[in-house]
Scaffold this motif. Sequence first.
Motif, PDB file in Angstrom:
ATOM      1  N   SER A   1      19.159   8.193 -34.574  1.00  0.00           N
ATOM      2  CA  SER A   1      19.674   9.291 -33.942  1.00  0.00           C
ATOM      3  C   SER A   1      19.274   9.359 -32.744  1.00  0.00           C
ATOM      4  O   SER A   1      20.036  10.391 -31.943  1.00  0.00           O
ATOM      5  N   GLN A   2      19.007   8.142 -31.879  1.00  0.00           N
ATOM      6  CA  GLN A   2      18.852   8.361 -30.586  1.00  0.00           C
ATOM      7  C   GLN A   2      19.500   7.490 -29.666  1.00  0.00           C
ATOM      8  O   GLN A   2      19.954   7.333 -28.377  1.00  0.00           O
ATOM      9  N   MET A   3      20.085   6.426 -30.529  1.00  0.00           N
ATOM     10  CA  MET A   3      20.966   5.243 -29.873  1.00  0.00           C
ATOM     11  C   MET A   3      22.231   5.905 -29.047  1.00  0.00           C
ATOM     12  O   MET A   3      22.368   5.226 -27.972  1.00  0.00           O
ATOM     13  N   GLN A   4      22.896   6.941 -29.372  1.00  0.00           N
ATOM     14  CA  GLN A   4      24.010   7.304 -28.550  1.00  0.00           C
ATOM     15  C   GLN A   4      23.421   7.740 -27.147  1.00  0.00           C
ATOM     16  O   GLN A   4      23.986   7.607 -26.132  1.00  0.00           O
ATOM     17  N   HIS A   5      22.375   8.560 -27.208  1.00  0.00           N
ATOM     18  CA  HIS A   5      21.874   8.993 -25.873  1.00  0.00           C
ATOM     19  C   HIS A   5      21.307   7.705 -24.998  1.00  0.00           C
ATOM     20  O   HIS A   5      21.420   7.544 -23.912  1.00  0.00           O
ATOM     21  N   THR A   6      20.766   6.811 -25.804  1.00  0.00           N
ATOM     22  CA  THR A   6      20.327   5.698 -25.027  1.00  0.00           C
ATOM     23  C   THR A   6      21.563   4.863 -24.334  1.00  0.00           C
ATOM     24  O   THR A   6      21.572   4.397 -23.285  1.00  0.00           O
ATOM     25  N   VAL A   7      22.681   4.768 -24.902  1.00  0.00           N
ATOM     26  CA  VAL A   7      23.678   3.957 -24.673  1.00  0.00           C
ATOM     27  C   VAL A   7      24.153   4.834 -23.256  1.00  0.00           C
ATOM     28  O   VAL A   7      24.635   4.326 -22.291  1.00  0.00           O
ATOM     29  N   ALA A   8      24.238   5.924 -23.504  1.00  0.00           N
ATOM     30  CA  ALA A   8      24.848   7.145 -22.438  1.00  0.00           C
ATOM     31  C   ALA A   8      23.962   6.857 -21.222  1.00  0.00           C
ATOM     32  O   ALA A   8      24.568   6.753 -19.865  1.00  0.00           O
ATOM     33  N   ARG A   9      22.708   6.681 -21.163  1.00  0.00           N
ATOM     34  CA  ARG A   9      21.677   6.255 -20.308  1.00  0.00           C
ATOM     35  C   ARG A   9      22.021   5.009 -19.519  1.00  0.00           C
ATOM     36  O   ARG A   9      22.134   4.893 -18.330  1.00  0.00           O
ATOM     37  N   ILE A  10      22.261   3.966 -20.327  1.00  0.00           N
ATOM     38  CA  ILE A  10      22.772   2.812 -20.033  1.00  0.00           C
ATOM     39  C   ILE A  10      23.804   2.908 -18.997  1.00  0.00           C
ATOM     40  O   ILE A  10      24.133   2.264 -18.033  1.00  0.00           O
ATOM     41  N   ARG A  11      24.838   3.558 -19.626  1.00  0.00           N
ATOM     42  CA  ARG A  11      26.293   3.667 -19.096  1.00  0.00           C
ATOM     43  C   ARG A  11      26.252   4.348 -17.718  1.00  0.00           C
ATOM     44  O   ARG A  11      26.956   3.977 -16.808  1.00  0.00           O
TER      45      ARG A  11
ATOM     46  N   ARG B   1      22.252  -4.495 -28.397  1.00  0.00           N
ATOM     47  CA  ARG B   1      23.245  -5.222 -27.739  1.00  0.00           C
ATOM     48  C   ARG B   1      24.508  -4.708 -28.540  1.00  0.00           C
ATOM     49  O   ARG B   1      25.647  -4.615 -27.734  1.00  0.00           O
ATOM     50  N   LEU B   2      24.560  -4.654 -29.815  1.00  0.00           N
ATOM     51  CA  LEU B   2      25.721  -4.449 -30.673  1.00  0.00           C
ATOM     52  C   LEU B   2      26.317  -2.935 -30.222  1.00  0.00           C
ATOM     53  O   LEU B   2      27.453  -2.669 -30.301  1.00  0.00           O
ATOM     54  N   ALA B   3      25.159  -2.119 -30.215  1.00  0.00           N
ATOM     55  CA  ALA B   3      25.628  -0.407 -29.874  1.00  0.00           C
ATOM     56  C   ALA B   3      26.302  -0.526 -28.269  1.00  0.00           C
ATOM     57  O   ALA B   3      27.225   0.309 -28.373  1.00  0.00           O
ATOM     58  N   LEU B   4      25.825  -1.244 -27.484  1.00  0.00           N
ATOM     59  CA  LEU B   4      26.647  -1.329 -26.053  1.00  0.00           C
ATOM     60  C   LEU B   4      27.836  -1.909 -26.436  1.00  0.00           C
ATOM     61  O   LEU B   4      29.005  -1.156 -25.748  1.00  0.00           O
TER      62      LEU B   4
ATOM     63  N   ALA C   1      10.456   2.268 -29.124  1.00  0.00           N
ATOM     64  CA  ALA C   1      11.222   2.291 -30.483  1.00  0.00           C
ATOM     65  C   ALA C   1      11.861   3.379 -30.690  1.00  0.00           C
ATOM     66  O   ALA C   1      13.020   3.545 -31.386  1.00  0.00           O
ATOM     67  N   GLN C   2      11.463   4.518 -30.316  1.00  0.00           N
ATOM     68  CA  GLN C   2      12.249   5.976 -30.410  1.00  0.00           C
ATOM     69  C   GLN C   2      13.563   5.718 -29.846  1.00  0.00           C
ATOM     70  O   GLN C   2      14.474   6.200 -30.368  1.00  0.00           O
ATOM     71  N   ASP C   3      13.923   5.031 -28.774  1.00  0.00           N
ATOM     72  CA  ASP C   3      14.929   5.079 -28.106  1.00  0.00           C
ATOM     73  C   ASP C   3      15.979   4.127 -28.939  1.00  0.00           C
ATOM     74  O   ASP C   3      17.349   4.458 -28.853  1.00  0.00           O
ATOM     75  N   ALA C   4      15.545   3.382 -29.702  1.00  0.00           N
ATOM     76  CA  ALA C   4      16.440   2.501 -30.626  1.00  0.00           C
ATOM     77  C   ALA C   4      16.641   3.163 -32.073  1.00  0.00           C
ATOM     78  O   ALA C   4      17.622   2.427 -32.803  1.00  0.00           O
TER      79      ALA C   4
END
Length: 257
Positions: free
Chosen positions: A236-246, A156-159, A230-233
């Motif tokens: 090192s992966q959070m930026q990619h995860t946020v990009a997918r959600i965006r 939530r905070l990363a978003l 867990a790997q998505d969070a």
Amino acid sequence: MYAPADLELDLVARSLAAFEFARDKGGVLVGYSAAALLGADCAPLDAPAEVAVAVRTNARPGLRIVRARIEAGDVVARWACRVTTPLRTAWDLARRLDLVEAVVAVDALARKGRFAPSELLARRAKAPAARGCRRLDGVVELANPRAESPMETRLRLALRRAGLPMPRVQYQVCDEHDYVVARVDLAYPAAKLAVEYDGAVHYDPIVHERDRRRDNDLADLGWHVMHLCAQDALPSQMQHTVARIRAQLGMRTPRGG
């Protein structure tokens, strides 16, 4: 301290040992140890046991010792140990941790203790000179006791840091008859986008089957569910995860929505 050879030496076990060590020194479990015994999941895996004592005590490896007298009103009994209350534990952790981990701790403790994060500001008004208390405004602004896991809070905070709208937390999706079809971890209702963090329990076959049935029910209402692991969070992966959600949010948000 002695323990069975097959006992997992997690934070709870190490905290119980710490209390036995400090019991006759007026010891009170504080910080992450208190959170663990209160059932608030917010500590990192390598967190040391933490105890406050009223007398000078020599340091021990793997044990954080604080020299302090804890007022009786800030102490409760858990697992036959003296531990700080959820509010006092949140007060201690939120003033010393970085912003993200402070919010993780306050989310977990406020949920367990059923207190409003704003109570930390009321406590600050009585102790305005306490170390680190000036940063509580930012922590309280971001805290949400509805969060049910540390990873949910971190995502939530990363978003938010990425400039995306703050998602709704533990959002109930209803059908046209106002019947609750599902409750999702994070949601963007206008885009009908749900984001779920799947911990270890979701890999149980029965839970997995239940999740898939629920996803189908949500799909019937036009919702898309993104499942993260867990790997998505990982940092090192959070930026990619946020990009997918965006990307999903951009595709699904109505024009002007």
